[in-house]
Design an enzyme around this catalytic site. Structure first.
Site, mmCIF file in Angstrom:
data_model
loop_
_atom_site.group_PDB
_atom_site.id
_atom_site.type_symbol
_atom_site.label_atom_id
_atom_site.label_comp_id
_atom_site.label_asym_id
_atom_site.label_seq_id
_atom_site.Cartn_x
_atom_site.Cartn_y
_atom_site.Cartn_z
ATOM 1 N N THR A 1 0.844 -1.083 0.233
ATOM 2 C CA THR A 1 -0.040 0.096 0.040
ATOM 3 C C THR A 1 0.859 1.284 -0.016
ATOM 4 O OG1 THR A 1 -1.508 1.529 1.317
ATOM 5 C CG2 THR A 1 -0.348 -0.222 2.555
ATOM 6 N N LYS B 1 1.768 -3.934 6.776
ATOM 7 C CA LYS B 1 2.344 -3.813 5.466
ATOM 8 C C LYS B 1 3.834 -3.384 5.494
ATOM 9 C CE LYS B 1 -1.511 -4.731 2.857
ATOM 10 N NZ LYS B 1 -1.398 -5.809 1.856
ATOM 11 N N TYR C 1 -3.116 -1.286 10.552
ATOM 12 C CA TYR C 1 -3.140 -1.740 9.105
ATOM 13 C C TYR C 1 -1.774 -1.569 8.229
ATOM 14 C CZ TYR C 1 -3.732 -2.170 4.149
ATOM 15 O OH TYR C 1 -3.672 -2.332 2.912
ATOM 16 N N HIS C 2 -1.438 -0.389 8.113
ATOM 17 C CA HIS C 2 -0.206 0.114 7.529
ATOM 18 C C HIS C 2 0.999 -0.228 7.916
ATOM 19 C CE1 HIS C 2 -3.304 3.235 5.926
ATOM 20 N NE2 HIS C 2 -2.859 2.689 4.761
#
Length: 384
Positions: A144, A185, A181-182
């Site tokens: 992302t 990643k 969430y990020h």
């Protein structure tokens, strides 16, 4: 090529599987249906009705004559991961199988822990399986653009040439993610880079912008092949929300000033980027990064595009931003790698006229308007 699509029942995984199959690859799909479970948890559903995976697979075989083998299981189950790779023996693995929503990861401690455990451990199991079974397998993983945050320098494609105290080196681009969430990643990216460097794996990390649209040439063949259209404040994207609000005659809800800039990409370009990455694999030992976006716009500019394209009156309303992010920032992203491989991008205004407004009009009776407004606040620690 033999391509295993993880998360192949999801918003992007399903149309990617169809696109790759349509382009002549032998494709299998794997999923644990967690995404459908999130709908049950949150009391929402896709704006466009979607069939179960067995119905979808049967419909694709009916239209294309091609079978998509399916594997139902969880990447957290290492034995299942190993067994699947042994049985299908892929040349490439396309990895969409992660919890993908920043707001979901910020609901509370439990959701943050779940997101990081699910995403990081699942990917680590996959890396070990590839490392122990077949190091020639090319891992193509969806990352992302949110990994980078909004640095006050140009965002390079994954790597940065650095000079410090008279010495030079090539390092991974510094990350400043904006949610748990990020962050998951970012951890994935570091684990992938390490295993490429230490074990000689080959991997492509696709740092993707916000995806919009719901239709690809393959999903348009039959309503049973449709993919998701998420609009709620947890899993929906800003563009989907704006299009629905325009069709319903509701104000477009812009968070904060609206000057926050996002990288954007059409779903048709997403599936094509995956194909280009699969057909042009990274070298052994190479951790390759592409910034998978085609244009960038501020949230307010996105609202203005929707307002200009919609054939009717549209109001724009500013809400207090539930996220912790810079309201004014520099944003210049390098994204040449996929274009050099042959990507011919679609642009934002095209898809709105062609598909999004009619799709919403046909399904507007399915909208729960209460779900359009934010409920998750980045400033709250939530419940445990």
């Amino acid at each position: 090529m033999r391509v295993l699509v993880l998360g192949g029942d999801g918003y992007l995984g399903w149309p990617t599987a169809l696109h790759l199959s349509d382009r002549g690859h032998d494709v299998a799909v794997l999923d644990n249906f967690a995404r459908r479970g999130y709908d049950d948890e949150l009391g929402v559903c896709s704006l466009v009705p979607i069939e179960d995976l067995s119905t979808r697979v049967a419909a694709w075989e009916e239209h294309s004559g091609k079978r998509l083998p399916t594997y139902v299981g969880d990447l957290l189950d290492a034995d299942f991961v190993y067994a699947t790779l042994r049985e299908f023996a892929p040349d490439a693995v396309v990895h969409f199988a992660e919890q993908r929503a920043a707001p979901y990861s910020m609901i509370d401690r439990a959701h943050a822990v779940y997101t990081q455990h699910n995403n990081v451990i699942g990917t680590l199991n996959l890396l070990y399986a590839i490392g122990e079974l077949d190091r020639d397998i090319h891992l193509v993983k969806l990352g992302t653009m949110g990994e980078y945050g909004t640095p006050n320098v140009d965002i390079e494609e994954g790597w940065l040439e650095l000079e410090h105290n008279g010495r030079r080196d090539r390092v991974l681009f510094p990350k400043r993610p904006g949610s748990f969430y990020h962050l998951s990643k970012v951890h994935d990216s570091h684990n992938m880079e390490f295993t490429c460097r230490a074990w000689g794996l080959r991997a492509t990390d696709l740092n993707q912008g916000v995806v919009y649209g719901q239709t690809t040439p393959q999903t348009a063949l039959d309503p049973r092949l449709a993919t998701r259209f998420d609009y709620d404040s947890v899993f929906g994207t800003v563009l989907n929300r704006f299009v629905i609000q325009a069709v319903l005659g509701e104000p477009l809800t812009v968070y904060g000033t609206g000057n926050q800039i996002r990288g954007l990409i059409d779903i048709r370009d997403t599936v094509e980027c995956i194909r280009l990455a699969v057909e042009n694999p990274a070298e052994r030992g190479e951790f390759r990064v592409f910034n998978q976006m085609t244009e960038s716009k501020s949230v307010r500019q996105i609202a203005d595009v929707v307002s200009a394209q919609f054939p009717g009156p549209v109001q724009i309303e500013h809400l207090t931003n539930p996220r912790i992010e810079l309201q004014e920032h520099y944003y210049n992203v390098k994204h040449t790698g996929l274009v050099e491989l042959g990507l011919d991008p679609h642009l934002l205004s095209d898809v709105l006229i062609e598909s999004m407004f009619p799709i919403v009009e046909q399904n507007k009776h399915r909208v729960d308007t209460e779900k359009l407004y934010p409920t998750v606040q980045w400033t709250s620690s939530g419940n445990s």
